[in-house]
Design a protein around this motif. Structure first.
Motif, PDB file in Angstrom:
ATOM      1  N   VAL A  97      28.784  92.837  29.523  1.00  0.00           N
ATOM      2  CA  VAL A  97      27.901  93.433  28.519  1.00  0.00           C
ATOM      3  C   VAL A  97      26.540  93.730  29.127  1.00  0.00           C
ATOM      4  CG1 VAL A  97      26.732  93.053  26.324  1.00  0.00           C
ATOM      5  CG2 VAL A  97      29.090  92.293  26.623  1.00  0.00           C
ATOM      6  N   VAL A  98      26.007  92.765  29.875  1.00  0.00           N
ATOM      7  CA  VAL A  98      24.708  92.952  30.506  1.00  0.00           C
ATOM      8  C   VAL A  98      24.758  94.115  31.494  1.00  0.00           C
ATOM      9  CG1 VAL A  98      23.113  91.906  32.160  1.00  0.00           C
ATOM     10  CG2 VAL A  98      23.880  90.604  30.188  1.00  0.00           C
ATOM     11  N   GLY A  99      25.860  94.226  32.238  1.00  0.00           N
ATOM     12  CA  GLY A  99      25.986  95.317  33.193  1.00  0.00           C
ATOM     13  C   GLY A  99      25.971  96.678  32.524  1.00  0.00           C
ATOM     14  N   VAL A 100      26.695  96.815  31.420  1.00  0.00           N
ATOM     15  CA  VAL A 100      26.732  98.092  30.703  1.00  0.00           C
ATOM     16  C   VAL A 100      25.375  98.400  30.077  1.00  0.00           C
ATOM     17  CG1 VAL A 100      27.779  99.337  28.777  1.00  0.00           C
ATOM     18  CG2 VAL A 100      29.209  97.955  30.280  1.00  0.00           C
ATOM     19  N   LEU A 155      32.490  99.077  25.935  1.00  0.00           N
ATOM     20  CA  LEU A 155      32.465  97.703  25.432  1.00  0.00           C
ATOM     21  C   LEU A 155      33.581  97.460  24.411  1.00  0.00           C
ATOM     22  CD1 LEU A 155      28.598  97.225  24.984  1.00  0.00           C
ATOM     23  CD2 LEU A 155      30.043  96.325  26.815  1.00  0.00           C
ATOM     24  N   PHE A 156      33.944  98.498  23.674  1.00  0.00           N
ATOM     25  CA  PHE A 156      34.960  98.342  22.633  1.00  0.00           C
ATOM     26  C   PHE A 156      36.374  98.354  23.205  1.00  0.00           C
ATOM     27  CE2 PHE A 156      37.882 100.144  19.473  1.00  0.00           C
ATOM     28  CZ  PHE A 156      37.695  99.247  18.420  1.00  0.00           C
ATOM     29  N   THR A 157      36.592  99.113  24.272  1.00  0.00           N
ATOM     30  CA  THR A 157      37.967  99.332  24.740  1.00  0.00           C
ATOM     31  C   THR A 157      38.415  98.431  25.881  1.00  0.00           C
ATOM     32  OG1 THR A 157      37.209 101.094  26.235  1.00  0.00           O
ATOM     33  CG2 THR A 157      37.921 101.744  24.025  1.00  0.00           C
ATOM     34  N   ILE A 158      37.515  98.035  26.786  1.00  0.00           N
ATOM     35  CA  ILE A 158      37.983  97.398  28.017  1.00  0.00           C
ATOM     36  C   ILE A 158      38.645  96.052  27.781  1.00  0.00           C
ATOM     37  CG2 ILE A 158      36.380  98.601  29.524  1.00  0.00           C
ATOM     38  CD1 ILE A 158      34.586  96.158  29.477  1.00  0.00           C
ATOM     39  N   GLU A 159      38.219  95.323  26.755  1.00  0.00           N
ATOM     40  CA  GLU A 159      38.848  94.037  26.491  1.00  0.00           C
ATOM     41  C   GLU A 159      39.975  94.135  25.473  1.00  0.00           C
ATOM     42  OE1 GLU A 159      38.352  91.617  28.321  1.00  0.00           O
ATOM     43  OE2 GLU A 159      36.565  92.329  29.359  1.00  0.00           O
ATOM     44  N   ARG A 160      40.075  95.265  24.786  1.00  0.00           N
ATOM     45  CA  ARG A 160      41.147  95.452  23.806  1.00  0.00           C
ATOM     46  C   ARG A 160      42.304  96.255  24.385  1.00  0.00           C
ATOM     47  NH1 ARG A 160      36.337  95.412  21.158  1.00  0.00           N
ATOM     48  NH2 ARG A 160      36.201  94.268  19.179  1.00  0.00           N
ATOM     49  N   ILE A 161      41.983  97.327  25.079  1.00  0.00           N
ATOM     50  CA  ILE A 161      43.013  98.205  25.629  1.00  0.00           C
ATOM     51  C   ILE A 161      43.249  97.936  27.104  1.00  0.00           C
ATOM     52  CG2 ILE A 161      43.631 100.617  26.041  1.00  0.00           C
ATOM     53  CD1 ILE A 161      41.955 101.374  23.630  1.00  0.00           C
ATOM     54  N   GLY A 162      42.183  97.693  27.825  1.00  0.00           N
ATOM     55  CA  GLY A 162      42.291  97.484  29.261  1.00  0.00           C
ATOM     56  C   GLY A 162      41.322  98.386  30.002  1.00  0.00           C
ATOM     57  N   ARG A 163      41.508  98.473  31.308  1.00  0.00           N
ATOM     58  CA  ARG A 163      40.620  99.288  32.135  1.00  0.00           C
ATOM     59  C   ARG A 163      41.229 100.642  32.478  1.00  0.00           C
ATOM     60  NH1 ARG A 163      38.977  94.272  30.957  1.00  0.00           N
ATOM     61  NH2 ARG A 163      37.938  93.122  32.647  1.00  0.00           N
ATOM     62  N   ARG A 164      42.476 100.629  32.893  1.00  0.00           N
ATOM     63  CA  ARG A 164      43.075 101.826  33.464  1.00  0.00           C
ATOM     64  C   ARG A 164      43.129 102.989  32.475  1.00  0.00           C
ATOM     65  NH1 ARG A 164      49.216 101.763  35.518  1.00  0.00           N
ATOM     66  NH2 ARG A 164      49.481 101.326  33.302  1.00  0.00           N
ATOM     67  N   LEU A 165      43.642 102.751  31.263  1.00  0.00           N
ATOM     68  CA  LEU A 165      43.814 103.834  30.296  1.00  0.00           C
ATOM     69  C   LEU A 165      42.480 104.438  29.862  1.00  0.00           C
ATOM     70  CD1 LEU A 165      45.877 105.488  28.815  1.00  0.00           C
ATOM     71  CD2 LEU A 165      45.853 103.806  26.949  1.00  0.00           C
ATOM     72  N   GLY A 182      32.504 111.948  28.499  1.00  0.00           N
ATOM     73  CA  GLY A 182      33.627 111.457  29.297  1.00  0.00           C
ATOM     74  C   GLY A 182      33.216 111.051  30.698  1.00  0.00           C
ATOM     75  N   ILE A 183      32.422 111.887  31.367  1.00  0.00           N
ATOM     76  CA  ILE A 183      32.074 111.569  32.758  1.00  0.00           C
ATOM     77  C   ILE A 183      31.092 110.404  32.815  1.00  0.00           C
ATOM     78  CG2 ILE A 183      30.077 113.078  33.061  1.00  0.00           C
ATOM     79  CD1 ILE A 183      33.008 112.431  35.510  1.00  0.00           C
ATOM     80  N   THR A 184      30.260 110.251  31.792  1.00  0.00           N
ATOM     81  CA  THR A 184      29.367 109.092  31.749  1.00  0.00           C
ATOM     82  C   THR A 184      30.166 107.806  31.638  1.00  0.00           C
ATOM     83  OG1 THR A 184      27.613 110.385  30.699  1.00  0.00           O
ATOM     84  CG2 THR A 184      27.472 107.995  30.499  1.00  0.00           C
ATOM     85  N   MET A 185      31.161 107.818  30.787  1.00  0.00           N
ATOM     86  CA  MET A 185      32.027 106.647  30.621  1.00  0.00           C
ATOM     87  C   MET A 185      32.780 106.344  31.913  1.00  0.00           C
ATOM     88  SD  MET A 185      34.841 106.088  27.615  1.00  0.00           S
ATOM     89  CE  MET A 185      35.842 104.588  27.512  1.00  0.00           C
ATOM     90  N   ALA A 186      33.292 107.393  32.562  1.00  0.00           N
ATOM     91  CA  ALA A 186      34.022 107.201  33.816  1.00  0.00           C
ATOM     92  C   ALA A 186      33.106 106.661  34.903  1.00  0.00           C
ATOM     93  CB  ALA A 186      34.644 108.522  34.263  1.00  0.00           C
ATOM     94  N   PHE A 187      31.878 107.163  34.968  1.00  0.00           N
ATOM     95  CA  PHE A 187      30.918 106.738  35.988  1.00  0.00           C
ATOM     96  C   PHE A 187      30.593 105.255  35.829  1.00  0.00           C
ATOM     97  CE2 PHE A 187      27.243 108.872  38.510  1.00  0.00           C
ATOM     98  CZ  PHE A 187      27.555 108.082  39.591  1.00  0.00           C
ATOM     99  N   GLU A 188      30.439 104.807  34.592  1.00  0.00           N
ATOM    100  CA  GLU A 188      30.111 103.404  34.370  1.00  0.00           C
ATOM    101  C   GLU A 188      31.311 102.491  34.608  1.00  0.00           C
ATOM    102  OE1 GLU A 188      28.296 102.872  30.568  1.00  0.00           O
ATOM    103  OE2 GLU A 188      26.594 104.191  30.999  1.00  0.00           O
ATOM    104  N   PRO A 236      27.109 106.687  23.116  1.00  0.00           N
ATOM    105  CA  PRO A 236      28.475 106.359  22.683  1.00  0.00           C
ATOM    106  C   PRO A 236      29.392 105.966  23.832  1.00  0.00           C
ATOM    107  CG  PRO A 236      27.703 108.346  21.582  1.00  0.00           C
ATOM    108  CD  PRO A 236      26.702 108.021  22.641  1.00  0.00           C
ATOM    109  N   ALA A 237      29.122 106.473  25.036  1.00  0.00           N
ATOM    110  CA  ALA A 237      29.964 106.132  26.179  1.00  0.00           C
ATOM    111  C   ALA A 237      29.924 104.637  26.449  1.00  0.00           C
ATOM    112  CB  ALA A 237      29.501 106.908  27.420  1.00  0.00           C
ATOM    113  N   ALA A 238      28.727 104.053  26.426  1.00  0.00           N
ATOM    114  CA  ALA A 238      28.611 102.612  26.657  1.00  0.00           C
ATOM    115  C   ALA A 238      29.294 101.816  25.557  1.00  0.00           C
ATOM    116  CB  ALA A 238      27.132 102.231  26.750  1.00  0.00           C
ATOM    117  N   LEU A 239      29.157 102.262  24.320  1.00  0.00           N
ATOM    118  CA  LEU A 239      29.799 101.559  23.206  1.00  0.00           C
ATOM    119  C   LEU A 239      31.319 101.634  23.312  1.00  0.00           C
ATOM    120  CD1 LEU A 239      27.460 102.722  20.280  1.00  0.00           C
ATOM    121  CD2 LEU A 239      27.383 100.566  21.574  1.00  0.00           C
ATOM    122  N   LEU A 240      31.825 102.790  23.719  1.00  0.00           N
ATOM    123  CA  LEU A 240      33.275 102.930  23.883  1.00  0.00           C
ATOM    124  C   LEU A 240      33.796 102.005  24.979  1.00  0.00           C
ATOM    125  CD1 LEU A 240      33.762 106.797  23.554  1.00  0.00           C
ATOM    126  CD2 LEU A 240      34.668 105.029  22.024  1.00  0.00           C
TER     127      LEU A 240
END
Length: 632
Positions: A276-279, A493-503, A540-546, A487-491
């Motif tokens: 969370v701190v990193g994002v 934080l919301f997805t990586i622990e629920r869905i995973g990283r790869r998808l 999309g690219i902001t989310m991918a970059f982070e 919204p990229a940062a929020l997405l």
């Protein structure tokens, strides 16, 4: 049987000192501020290097306007030829008719006749010999000051590319200095360099000095940002071997540390707060984009805008009194007394009490004995373990990994080299570049991650800089572009622990790629649809970059994790060097051509991410065998 003392790691101490208390929040808030001016340095070219509409200066133009009582637009029709461009037939910006309007026989009355038009078309055409005139629109950039247009337009690309060169050299050099002299010292020295070179950029008398100071500015800015980032986000000890030494005993506990760089994580906060701190740390960069748009609107002169971007770095020098050195780095340098003082201050400010007895680690020479089934990587893992944990000198541990490898840790007084370890095993502790490409899976990870770092930098930077050549309201467009990043940062934080990283990682790249491709073919008449699709591409690219940052750290084994991140992320700076040429030169051919290139790159990057394994809930790999034989 086990008869050892249980060791205390720094994370154990954080349990009592406060994982994310007032102390950490104060440090975190102060260091986050470094991302605000960093945004101005990174993409300030949108405003500082703005290229307004321009045309050849003609000495007779003013006389022609005065004689014929014409406005500027009408007079330009008779001195500027029409040329074909990617946007259609437009007045030339780099050529003019070679006519001395003060001695020509053509008059104001005959210039509008059919005959004069035929004569007009036959007039000789020359390049701009007397410089250019600009439609400043209330703004002044280094482009208009140094006439970086037409045949010299590529020099604007150099201005941004040289920043990437500074970033590349600075991140390596100051990263080394941060490991050698400490994060705090490197951070302060970098900010001093930033303050000096930033002002030098603002007062540059010519283009050559501008580029030289810009490179030095990039050197300090990226390195200083990284040093500050490491104060918040740094090396975590190797703890996956902690089960060798189970808790529960009443013996004295000790501080422990690992000299080997493992992976980028929070240094001053608890494990569960690190991502969370990193994002959030990176989200402040998005705030910097919004602040940059507002400041650029208020300060239209590029030199004073540069001063405004530089002032925060002068203020950051005051952090000398507010930011402590990293306790983990102090421990890695055997400066445990200073580390203890900082940790105690942390506990005091967090209103916590430390119950554990904190001491410096006791250095004891050891010997190891392995059975014949132990791989080099497994032996290396146990040796790393000995840098972290001190066991009872009268005891020994017999540990079996997957029923294939046993190791005996023996404490003694003789040097390690006189025991059973061989020199070639000692050499295996330090990873090399060859370890990143020697085995199939790790080689695949290296290539895919490197391409993603490159793509993220090119597309992210390219989409932002593109705002400066679209011809709309640059301030509004830039402001919207910055807001879209939140919204990229929020997405994430919301997805990586629920869905995973790869998808989510792959989806972010693919969505960005599709959005870029669609935007390129939407007509200008559908302005709002074009804007919405462009914003989706930025999101999309902001989310991918982070996401590429922490996905990179989770795929490599411990002994090459930091090396893997360093090598792969180098492609980020290389992408930053290439991005301005890719954008500005291709846009001359067709304004939307860079979008097609960005779209293809992002789409391919997303497809490649699908070839990576999912890392959610998977223990961090310790050895190459963990990567090459994950199911063994």
């Amino acid at each position: 049987a086990h008869r050892g003392a249980t060791m205390t790691t720094f994370d154990d101490i954080l349990e009592e000192a406060g994982k994310f208390g007032r102390f950490q929040k104060r440090i975190f808030a102060l260091l986050c501020l470094t991302s605000v001016p960093f945004a101005g340095v990174y993409v300030g070219i949108v405003f500082q290097g703005f290229t307004p509409e321009h045309w050849c200066r003609d000495p007779g133009l003013e006389q022609l306007r005065e004689n014929c009582d014409w406005d500027l637009k009408e007079a330009r029709r008779f001195i500027i030829p029409l040329v074909n461009s990617s946007a259609g037939v437009l007045p030339s910006q780099c050529q003019r008719y070679d006519v001395d309007w003060n001695i020509t026989e053509l008059t104001c009355d005959t210039l509008g006749s059919d005959l004069s038009k035929a004569q007009h078309a036959a007039l000789p055409i020359v390049s701009c010999k007397n410089g250019w005139d600009y439609d400043y629109e209330g703004r002044e950039s280094f482009v208009t000051e140094f006439d970086l247009v037409c045949s010299d337009a590529w020099l604007v690309d150099i201005f941004q590319a040289i920043l990437g060169v500074g970033f590349l050299v600075g991140s390596i050099s100051i990263g080394y200095l941060a490991d050698k002299f400490g994060r705090r010292v490197s951070f302060l020295v970098s900010n001093l360099l930033n303050a000096v070179t930033g002002i030098l950029v603002a007062i540059s008398p010519n283009y050559i000095s501008l580029v030289v100071f810009r490179a030095l500015h990039g050197f300090g800015v990226k390195g200083g940002w990284m040093a500050g980032y490491m104060l918040c986000m740094s090396n975590k000890q190797v703890q996956n071997l902690k089960h060798l030494f189970p808790d529960g005993t009443k013996e004295r506990r000790f501080f422990s540390t690992n000299r080997d760089n493992a992976y980028v994580l929070t240094e001053l906060v608890g494990v569960e707060y690190r991502r969370v701190v990193g994002v959030l740390f990176q989200m402040v960069f998005s705030c910097g984009l919004i602040v940059l748009a507002l400041i650029a609107y208020l300060i239209p002169d590029w030199r004073w805008l540069q001063v405004a971007i530089t002032v925060p770095y002068i203020i950051f020098l005051s952090y000398y009194w507010f930011i402590p050195e990293s306790p983990r780095w102090l421990l890695s340098q055997n400066k445990s007394d200073q580390a203890v003082k900082i940790t105690e201050a942390m506990a005091k400010e967090n209103k916590k009490t430390l119950s554990k007895n904190i001491e410096s680690p006791v250095t004891t020479d050891v010997g190891l004995e392995y059975d014949q089934h132990c791989t080099v990587q497994q032996q290396m893992s146990y040796r790393l373990c000995l840098h972290i944990y001190k066991v009872d000198q009268q005891g020994a541990i017999d540990y079996r990994v997957n029923m294939t490898c046993s190791v005996v840790v023996l404490w003694g007084s003789r040097p390690l080299k006189n025991r059973t370890l061989k020199d070639d095993n000692a050499d295996s502790v330090t990873g090399s570049f060859m370890d990143l490409i020697r085995t199939p899976n790790i080689r695949k990870y290296t290539l895919i991650l490197s391409f993603n770092w490159f793509t993220s930098a090119v597309v992210y930077q390219g989409l932002i800089m593109r705002l400066g050549i679209l011809g709309g309201n640059i301030y509004i467009d830039f402001l919207i572009s910055g807001i879209v990043e939140f919204p990229a940062a929020l997405l994430i934080l919301f997805t990586i622990e629920r869905i995973g990283r790869r998808l989510p990682f792959a989806t972010a790249n693919i969505v960005s790629g599709v959005a870029c491709l669609v935007t390129a073919f939407i007509p200008e008449s559908l302005f709002w649809l074009k804007t919405v699709m462009a914003c989706i591409g930025r999101l999309g690219i902001t989310m991918a970059f982070e996401m590429v940052v922490f996905v990179n750290t989770e795929l490599y084994p411990t002994f090459i994790r930091n090396l893997g991140v360093s090598v792969c992320s180098t492609l980020c700076d290389i992408g930053g060097i290439i991005a301005p040429f890719l954008l500005y030169r291709l846009a001359v051919i067709w304004l939307e051509l860079p979008l097609i290139i960005f779209g293809v790159l992002a789409f391919i990057a997303g497809g490649l991410v699908l070839l990576l394994p999912e890392t959610k809930g998977v223990p961090l790999p310790e050895t190459i065998d963990d990567i090459e034989y994950p199911n063994r």
